[in-house]
Design a protein around this motif. Structure first.
Motif, PDB file in Angstrom:
ATOM      1  N   LEU A 275      26.158 -24.993 -29.899  1.00 45.60           N
ATOM      2  CA  LEU A 275      25.138 -25.624 -29.544  1.00 45.60           C
ATOM      3  C   LEU A 275      24.053 -25.021 -27.555  1.00 45.60           C
ATOM      4  O   LEU A 275      22.836 -25.068 -28.336  1.00 45.60           O
ATOM      5  CB  LEU A 275      25.697 -26.797 -28.513  1.00 45.60           C
ATOM      6  N   HIS A 276      24.878 -23.974 -27.684  1.00 52.39           N
ATOM      7  CA  HIS A 276      23.693 -23.332 -26.011  1.00 52.39           C
ATOM      8  C   HIS A 276      23.738 -22.129 -26.726  1.00 52.39           C
ATOM      9  O   HIS A 276      25.071 -21.170 -26.359  1.00 52.39           O
ATOM     10  CB  HIS A 276      24.553 -24.038 -24.663  1.00 52.39           C
ATOM     11  N   LEU A 277      22.997 -21.658 -26.632  1.00 50.92           N
ATOM     12  CA  LEU A 277      23.148 -20.164 -26.351  1.00 50.92           C
ATOM     13  C   LEU A 277      21.962 -19.201 -25.225  1.00 50.92           C
ATOM     14  O   LEU A 277      21.144 -19.606 -25.418  1.00 50.92           O
ATOM     15  CB  LEU A 277      21.742 -19.325 -27.649  1.00 50.92           C
ATOM     16  N   HIS A 278      22.937 -18.506 -24.098  1.00 57.90           N
ATOM     17  CA  HIS A 278      22.310 -18.150 -23.357  1.00 57.90           C
ATOM     18  C   HIS A 278      22.811 -16.511 -23.336  1.00 57.90           C
ATOM     19  O   HIS A 278      22.769 -15.712 -23.314  1.00 57.90           O
ATOM     20  CB  HIS A 278      22.763 -18.816 -22.089  1.00 57.90           C
ATOM     21  N   HIS A 279      21.066 -16.616 -22.546  1.00 55.35           N
ATOM     22  CA  HIS A 279      21.150 -14.958 -22.342  1.00 55.35           C
ATOM     23  C   HIS A 279      20.756 -14.809 -20.911  1.00 55.35           C
ATOM     24  O   HIS A 279      19.713 -14.693 -20.871  1.00 55.35           O
ATOM     25  CB  HIS A 279      19.705 -14.362 -23.649  1.00 55.35           C
ATOM     26  N   PRO A 280      21.859 -14.321 -19.804  1.00 54.81           N
ATOM     27  CA  PRO A 280      21.801 -13.917 -18.923  1.00 54.81           C
ATOM     28  C   PRO A 280      21.044 -12.917 -18.396  1.00 54.81           C
ATOM     29  O   PRO A 280      19.722 -13.187 -17.462  1.00 54.81           O
ATOM     30  CB  PRO A 280      23.284 -13.159 -18.473  1.00 54.81           C
ATOM     31  N   ASN A 281      20.446 -12.356 -19.210  1.00 58.37           N
ATOM     32  CA  ASN A 281      18.801 -10.718 -18.889  1.00 58.37           C
ATOM     33  C   ASN A 281      18.173 -11.262 -19.116  1.00 58.37           C
ATOM     34  O   ASN A 281      17.150 -10.718 -18.302  1.00 58.37           O
ATOM     35  CB  ASN A 281      19.880  -9.881 -19.258  1.00 58.37           C
ATOM     36  N   ASN A 282      17.999 -12.755 -19.923  1.00 59.01           N
ATOM     37  CA  ASN A 282      16.858 -12.992 -20.414  1.00 59.01           C
ATOM     38  C   ASN A 282      16.621 -14.382 -20.732  1.00 59.01           C
ATOM     39  O   ASN A 282      16.629 -14.459 -22.007  1.00 59.01           O
ATOM     40  CB  ASN A 282      15.988 -12.549 -21.281  1.00 59.01           C
ATOM     41  N   PRO A 283      16.847 -15.121 -19.861  1.00 60.00           N
ATOM     42  CA  PRO A 283      16.769 -16.929 -20.065  1.00 60.00           C
ATOM     43  C   PRO A 283      15.646 -17.249 -20.307  1.00 60.00           C
ATOM     44  O   PRO A 283      15.862 -18.349 -20.823  1.00 60.00           O
ATOM     45  CB  PRO A 283      16.907 -17.854 -18.620  1.00 60.00           C
TER      46      PRO A 283
ATOM     47  N   PHE B 296      33.885 -14.611 -16.541  1.00 56.53           N
ATOM     48  CA  PHE B 296      34.460 -14.586 -17.533  1.00 56.53           C
ATOM     49  C   PHE B 296      33.491 -13.594 -18.453  1.00 56.53           C
ATOM     50  O   PHE B 296      33.803 -12.045 -17.963  1.00 56.53           O
ATOM     51  CB  PHE B 296      34.757 -14.644 -18.756  1.00 56.53           C
ATOM     52  N   TYR B 297      32.521 -14.007 -18.463  1.00 57.74           N
ATOM     53  CA  TYR B 297      31.001 -12.603 -18.726  1.00 57.74           C
ATOM     54  C   TYR B 297      31.115 -11.694 -18.165  1.00 57.74           C
ATOM     55  O   TYR B 297      30.817 -10.271 -17.571  1.00 57.74           O
ATOM     56  CB  TYR B 297      30.236 -13.016 -18.781  1.00 57.74           C
ATOM     57  N   ASP B 298      30.640 -12.237 -16.341  1.00 55.74           N
ATOM     58  CA  ASP B 298      30.836 -10.735 -15.493  1.00 55.74           C
ATOM     59  C   ASP B 298      31.868 -10.200 -15.217  1.00 55.74           C
ATOM     60  O   ASP B 298      32.039  -8.540 -15.357  1.00 55.74           O
ATOM     61  CB  ASP B 298      30.196 -11.530 -13.979  1.00 55.74           C
TER      62      ASP B 298
ATOM     63  N   ALA C  84      28.638 -22.625 -20.445  1.00 58.71           N
ATOM     64  CA  ALA C  84      27.438 -21.038 -20.702  1.00 58.71           C
ATOM     65  C   ALA C  84      28.162 -20.790 -19.342  1.00 58.71           C
ATOM     66  O   ALA C  84      28.251 -20.004 -18.827  1.00 58.71           O
ATOM     67  CB  ALA C  84      26.456 -21.044 -20.982  1.00 58.71           C
ATOM     68  N   HIS C  85      27.422 -21.765 -18.259  1.00 62.79           N
ATOM     69  CA  HIS C  85      27.997 -21.618 -16.797  1.00 62.79           C
ATOM     70  C   HIS C  85      29.387 -21.249 -16.921  1.00 62.79           C
ATOM     71  O   HIS C  85      29.567 -20.798 -15.838  1.00 62.79           O
ATOM     72  CB  HIS C  85      27.381 -22.287 -15.948  1.00 62.79           C
ATOM     73  N   ASN C  86      30.225 -21.833 -17.339  1.00 66.22           N
ATOM     74  CA  ASN C  86      31.305 -22.030 -16.865  1.00 66.22           C
ATOM     75  C   ASN C  86      32.570 -20.311 -17.568  1.00 66.22           C
ATOM     76  O   ASN C  86      32.988 -19.716 -16.942  1.00 66.22           O
ATOM     77  CB  ASN C  86      32.275 -23.035 -17.485  1.00 66.22           C
ATOM     78  N   ILE C  87      31.935 -20.216 -18.999  1.00 71.31           N
ATOM     79  CA  ILE C  87      32.036 -18.807 -19.590  1.00 71.31           C
ATOM     80  C   ILE C  87      31.116 -17.434 -18.901  1.00 71.31           C
ATOM     81  O   ILE C  87      32.047 -16.345 -18.743  1.00 71.31           O
ATOM     82  CB  ILE C  87      31.291 -18.909 -20.820  1.00 71.31           C
TER      83      ILE C  87
END
Length: 272
Positions: free
Chosen positions: A70-78, A54-56, A48-51
């Motif tokens: 395997l990892h669901l990351h919510h940047p606005n609500n970790p 592109f997200y930004d 996720a930290h590599n994605i």
């Protein structure tokens, strides 16, 4: 419009060009539709930290599906983040199992901040990690003290018996995915019930989007469950024949010609 449709997009071979970039017009378009309620989610085998870069660049505000779900990351609500971790004991057990039949050249694991590898001479592709992560070489016993997020093995023989290797994981609670082309010889280990399709369904439920209003795009082996399970899933024109064969739809254009953007434009026109 409030989250009525969801577009889930893979990165490598799908959204990204061979230069590993999202074309400017595609970035601009995805940002615009995301603001209008056609929500965009990036789903990749990358961490996720590599994605996130592109997200930004696109300017998204949605969850990220990393490590093939395997990892669901919510940047606005970790606090909503979920991840399937590999206990050190499990990693060691599976490496030992594989080593009885194949010569393992390197074992690679990581967390959000650290990369662990057993072979200092082995090549680590920088596209999968961030340059500011701490890289530690050593044995599994010396490296792994805490659960890790990824589990890769590089085998000495690139032309190994893939069917035999995959069969070794039966009954272990994990599965193995054998990489191809430039990464032939690499084996990705993952929890048997985790994949992009399940991650997409979970995200869609969180965002209250019916699954028939979810559109997904992918191109490779790690997208198979998604391409089969999600009714409105599209395989890229540049995908290999075996991937196209199992897909519901195929894009008209490939990843070098903004195939994702052009297909989404066509889809949205049909929704109006």
């Amino acid at each position: 419009m409030k989250n009525k449709y969801l577009f889930v997009i893979d990165l490598d071979g799908t959204l990204l060009t061979k230069e590993k970039k999202v074309p400017f017009l595609t970035r601009k378009y995805l940002h615009e539709i995301n603001q209008k309620g056609y929500k965009v989610v990036l789903a990749s085998g990358r961490p996720a930290h590599n994605i996130k870069k592109f997200y930004d660049d696109i300017g998204l505000d949605t969850p990220i599906a990393g490590l093939n779900g395997l990892h669901l990351h919510h940047p606005n609500n970790p606090k909503l983040d979920t991840c399937v971790y590999f206990p050190p004991k499990k990693v060691k057990e599976l490496v030992k199992l594989v080593s009885k039949h194949f010569k393992v050249k390197n074992v690679i694991n990581e967390t959000d901040t650290d990369i662990y590898a057993t072979n200092k001479k082995a090549y680590l592709d920088p596209k999968f990690w961030l340059v500011n992560m701490k890289l530690t070489y050593g044995t599994l016993d010396s490296n792994l003290k805490n659960p890790v997020m990824t589990f890769l093995m590089e085998l000495e023989n690139r032309n190994f018996n893939q069917k035999k290797l995959i069969s070794l994981f039966k009954g272990t609670g994990c599965k193995a995915r054998c990489w191809v082309d430039d990464y032939q010889g690499y084996v990705e280990v993952f929890e048997e019930h985790s994949n992009k399709a399940k991650a997409i369904r979970k995200i869609a439920k969180e965002m209250k989007v019916p699954i028939n209003k979810v559109y997904a795009f992918g191109d490779d082996l790690n997208d198979i469950e998604m391409l089969v399970d999600i009714p409105n899933a599209y395989c890229m024109k540049n995908a290999k024949p075996n991937i196209k064969k199992i897909s519901h739809h195929i894009t008209k254009y490939d990843n070098e010609h903004e195939g994702v953007m052009k297909e989404i434009k066509r889809i949205i026109k049909t929704l109006k």
